[in-house]
Write a protein that holds these residues in place. Structure first.
Motif, PDB file in Angstrom:
ATOM      1  N   GLN A 110       0.831  -1.204   0.000  1.00  0.00           N
ATOM      2  CA  GLN A 110       0.000   0.000   0.000  1.00  0.00           C
ATOM      3  C   GLN A 110       0.871   1.263   0.000  1.00  0.00           C
ATOM      4  OE1 GLN A 110      -3.243   0.050  -0.403  1.00  0.00           O
ATOM      5  NE2 GLN A 110      -3.544  -2.158  -0.287  1.00  0.00           N
ATOM      6  N   GLY A 111       2.030   1.178  -0.636  1.00  0.00           N
ATOM      7  CA  GLY A 111       2.895   2.335  -0.765  1.00  0.00           C
ATOM      8  C   GLY A 111       3.718   2.681   0.457  1.00  0.00           C
ATOM      9  N   ASP A 140      15.258   7.908  -0.336  1.00  0.00           N
ATOM     10  CA  ASP A 140      15.440   8.087   1.106  1.00  0.00           C
ATOM     11  C   ASP A 140      16.640   7.256   1.534  1.00  0.00           C
ATOM     12  OD1 ASP A 140      14.757   6.851   4.012  1.00  0.00           O
ATOM     13  OD2 ASP A 140      14.003   8.908   3.857  1.00  0.00           O
ATOM     14  N   ARG A 141      17.651   7.915   2.093  1.00  0.00           N
ATOM     15  CA  ARG A 141      18.909   7.243   2.405  1.00  0.00           C
ATOM     16  C   ARG A 141      18.734   6.134   3.447  1.00  0.00           C
ATOM     17  NH1 ARG A 141      23.956  11.061   3.459  1.00  0.00           N
ATOM     18  NH2 ARG A 141      23.386  11.527   1.290  1.00  0.00           N
ATOM     19  N   ALA A 142      17.946   6.402   4.483  1.00  0.00           N
ATOM     20  CA  ALA A 142      17.760   5.398   5.533  1.00  0.00           C
ATOM     21  C   ALA A 142      17.060   4.155   4.988  1.00  0.00           C
ATOM     22  CB  ALA A 142      16.953   5.997   6.687  1.00  0.00           C
ATOM     23  N   TYR A 143      16.021   4.373   4.170  1.00  0.00           N
ATOM     24  CA  TYR A 143      15.304   3.245   3.566  1.00  0.00           C
ATOM     25  C   TYR A 143      16.231   2.437   2.665  1.00  0.00           C
ATOM     26  CZ  TYR A 143      12.718   1.141  -0.306  1.00  0.00           C
ATOM     27  OH  TYR A 143      12.290   0.302  -1.286  1.00  0.00           O
ATOM     28  N   THR A 144      16.997   3.133   1.817  1.00  0.00           N
ATOM     29  CA  THR A 144      17.905   2.453   0.895  1.00  0.00           C
ATOM     30  C   THR A 144      18.941   1.642   1.647  1.00  0.00           C
ATOM     31  OG1 THR A 144      17.607   4.212  -0.751  1.00  0.00           O
ATOM     32  CG2 THR A 144      19.525   2.789  -1.005  1.00  0.00           C
ATOM     33  N   SER A 145      19.452   2.204   2.738  1.00  0.00           N
ATOM     34  CA  SER A 145      20.444   1.501   3.553  1.00  0.00           C
ATOM     35  C   SER A 145      19.860   0.228   4.166  1.00  0.00           C
ATOM     36  CB  SER A 145      20.949   2.434   4.654  1.00  0.00           C
ATOM     37  OG  SER A 145      21.848   1.761   5.510  1.00  0.00           O
ATOM     38  N   PRO A 208       5.796  12.536  -6.920  1.00  0.00           N
ATOM     39  CA  PRO A 208       7.036  13.253  -7.233  1.00  0.00           C
ATOM     40  C   PRO A 208       8.301  12.623  -6.655  1.00  0.00           C
ATOM     41  CG  PRO A 208       5.714  14.496  -5.644  1.00  0.00           C
ATOM     42  CD  PRO A 208       4.856  13.381  -6.147  1.00  0.00           C
ATOM     43  N   LYS A 209       8.211  11.883  -5.534  1.00  0.00           N
ATOM     44  CA  LYS A 209       9.401  11.300  -4.913  1.00  0.00           C
ATOM     45  C   LYS A 209       9.735   9.913  -5.453  1.00  0.00           C
ATOM     46  CE  LYS A 209       8.989  13.776  -0.517  1.00  0.00           C
ATOM     47  NZ  LYS A 209       8.912  13.639   0.967  1.00  0.00           N
ATOM     48  N   LEU A 210       8.905   9.403  -6.356  1.00  0.00           N
ATOM     49  CA  LEU A 210       9.089   8.042  -6.856  1.00  0.00           C
ATOM     50  C   LEU A 210      10.081   8.035  -8.021  1.00  0.00           C
ATOM     51  CD1 LEU A 210       7.734   5.327  -6.013  1.00  0.00           C
ATOM     52  CD2 LEU A 210       6.280   5.583  -8.025  1.00  0.00           C
ATOM     53  N   SER A 211      10.950   7.029  -8.061  1.00  0.00           N
ATOM     54  CA  SER A 211      11.952   6.931  -9.127  1.00  0.00           C
ATOM     55  C   SER A 211      11.300   6.817 -10.502  1.00  0.00           C
ATOM     56  CB  SER A 211      12.866   5.733  -8.880  1.00  0.00           C
ATOM     57  OG  SER A 211      12.123   4.518  -8.826  1.00  0.00           O
ATOM     58  N   THR A 212      10.164   6.147 -10.573  1.00  0.00           N
ATOM     59  CA  THR A 212       9.454   6.018 -11.849  1.00  0.00           C
ATOM     60  C   THR A 212       9.081   7.387 -12.397  1.00  0.00           C
ATOM     61  OG1 THR A 212       8.505   3.926 -11.099  1.00  0.00           O
ATOM     62  CG2 THR A 212       7.462   4.966 -12.983  1.00  0.00           C
ATOM     63  N   THR A 213       8.570   8.259 -11.552  1.00  0.00           N
ATOM     64  CA  THR A 213       8.189   9.602 -11.970  1.00  0.00           C
ATOM     65  C   THR A 213       9.403  10.405 -12.391  1.00  0.00           C
ATOM     66  OG1 THR A 213       6.323   9.551 -10.442  1.00  0.00           O
ATOM     67  CG2 THR A 213       6.996  11.708 -11.255  1.00  0.00           C
ATOM     68  N   PRO A 238       2.528  16.598 -10.946  1.00  0.00           N
ATOM     69  CA  PRO A 238       2.641  15.230 -10.423  1.00  0.00           C
ATOM     70  C   PRO A 238       1.517  14.929  -9.444  1.00  0.00           C
ATOM     71  CG  PRO A 238       4.235  16.660  -9.356  1.00  0.00           C
ATOM     72  CD  PRO A 238       3.583  17.489 -10.432  1.00  0.00           C
ATOM     73  N   GLY A 239       1.360  13.661  -9.144  1.00  0.00           N
ATOM     74  CA  GLY A 239       0.320  13.233  -8.204  1.00  0.00           C
ATOM     75  C   GLY A 239       0.208  11.725  -8.223  1.00  0.00           C
ATOM     76  N   ALA A 240      -0.882  11.214  -7.728  1.00  0.00           N
ATOM     77  CA  ALA A 240      -1.060   9.765  -7.627  1.00  0.00           C
ATOM     78  C   ALA A 240      -1.167   9.122  -9.010  1.00  0.00           C
ATOM     79  CB  ALA A 240      -2.317   9.452  -6.820  1.00  0.00           C
ATOM     80  N   PHE A 241      -0.767   7.862  -9.074  1.00  0.00           N
ATOM     81  CA  PHE A 241      -0.978   7.056 -10.281  1.00  0.00           C
ATOM     82  C   PHE A 241      -2.410   6.516 -10.260  1.00  0.00           C
ATOM     83  CE2 PHE A 241       3.768   6.113 -10.667  1.00  0.00           C
ATOM     84  CZ  PHE A 241       3.902   6.793 -11.875  1.00  0.00           C
TER      85      PHE A 241
END
Length: 362
Positions: A110-111, A140-145, A208-213, A238-241
């Motif tokens: 759910q995102g 997000d650096r913490a998430y990626t780590s 807007p924060k998504l790599s796909t966008t 930008p906005g929701a898909f």
């Protein structure tokens, strides 16, 4: 040692990661102690078992049964199971997993990035052969780590984290990836509109924060630049898909009087919502406004007029994700050899929703 809260305290159940952290070992070592399938030093084994007792860690019998002797499971983690983008990739994963005699387990985030990380850990505990995370990721650096750490833990246990349609985690992180030419598709569909004389192109949708966008906007802007068109920030929304976002924002922009002759919807679902708002406002596609989408899911052919869009080989991405992750071993001798990364092409599907720019439409 300080005892962490567990299910017995009414809190969350202790995990393999909790045991490893308390014992000062890797999750791979904990797994070896649990399964007794690899030599472990006696002192290390005692430390792990002590940590398990301290945390009240209990092996999930159902998970062990799923893993069983064959240990043939593939996990897939998606944003939303009813979204056709994810559904078609999941179908490819399931069909390829079935060919190899594997069980396919699907989790839905759910995102929520934290749910994604939790599901990766859950699949690790169930000893999945591969864990496939699908769709764009947040910057997000913490998430990626954290995701990189889990990738290393999976690799240590002989499993793989598969990045399907998202950026790599770095050269030192043991993952495999299946990408598609996201930016190239956006470039091509924008250039198609420019070749029809459209310069005031509204870009609509995509978090807007998504790599796909980010990739689709990069391709869109690159096409504008190569044709000598200065990007107008007022034309990027930008906005929701989602269909709801496409309908709502299009209605608002028409009411505000924003001038544009074409719309590049970030996906086909957004395009469907935008088309509904245009129709309600008395604007005809493509006579008054040209409209394109992205993904080439069934709604693109169901719309009237049929939607010009970018085709993404969604089901093939799912199939290749499994092939990359689990090839090898006697059970998989039928597979063609694969490498650790694969990039699939995209292409425009020209239908009926684009017309040349005229004086009438701006």
């Amino acid at each position: 040692m300080r005892r962490q809260s567990t299910a017995a305290d009414g809190q969350r159940r202790a995990t393999v990661t909790d045991v490893a952290r308390l014992a000062g070992v890797s999750t791979a070592t904990v797994s070896r102690v649990l399964n007794r399938n690899y030599p472990v030093a006696e002192a290390t084994r005692e430390r792990v078992e002590s940590a398990m007792r301290e945390l009240g860690y209990v092996v999930n019998a159902h998970a062990r049964a799923l893993a069983g002797v064959s240990n043939r499971t593939v996990g897939i983690i998606v944003n939303e199971v009813v979204d056709p983008f994810y559904a078609y990739i999941a179908r490819g994963v399931e069909r390829e997993a079935t060919l190899g005699g594997r069980l396919c387990l699907v989790c839905c985030t759910q995102g929520d990035p934290q749910r994604e990380l939790a599901f990766v850990e859950l699949m690790h505990e169930r000893r999945a052969d591969a864990v496939i995370v699908v769709g764009g990721s947040i910057a997000d650096r913490a998430y990626t780590s954290e995701l990189a750490r889990r990738a290393r833990e999976l690799d240590a246990d002989g499993s793989k984290l598969v990045l399907c349609g998202r950026p790599p985690l770095g050269e030192q992180v043991p993952t495999v990836s299946v990408e598609y030419d996201n930016e190239g598709g956006a470039f091509a569909i924008t250039d198609h509109l420019l070749m029809q004389g459209h310069e005031r192109i509204l870009y609509l949708g995509g978090p807007p924060k998504l790599s796909t966008t980010r990739d689709r906007l990069a391709g869109h802007r690159r096409a504008l630049g190569l044709r000598g068109v200065t990007p107008d920030p007022d034309l990027v929304h930008p906005g929701a898909f989602s269909r709801g976002f496409g309908h709502r924002r299009m209605a608002e922009l028409l009411k505000d009087g924003l001038e544009f002759t074409a719309v590049f919807a970030a996906n086909d679902v957004v395009a469907a919502g935008a088309a509904q708002a245009l129709e309600e406002a008395g604007r005809r596609v493509p006579r008054d406004i040209s409209l394109v989408g992205y993904d080439d899911i069934p709604v693109a052919q169901e719309m009237r007029p049929k939607l010009t869009t970018v085709h993404v080989p969604l089901e093939e991405m799912g199939r290749q994700a499994v092939r990359l992750a689990v090839s090898g071993g006697d059970e998989d001798d039928w597979r063609e050899p694969t490498t650790g990364a694969l990039r699939l092409g995209t292409h425009i599907v020209v239908r009926e929703s684009v017309a040349p720019r005229t004086t009438k439409n701006g």
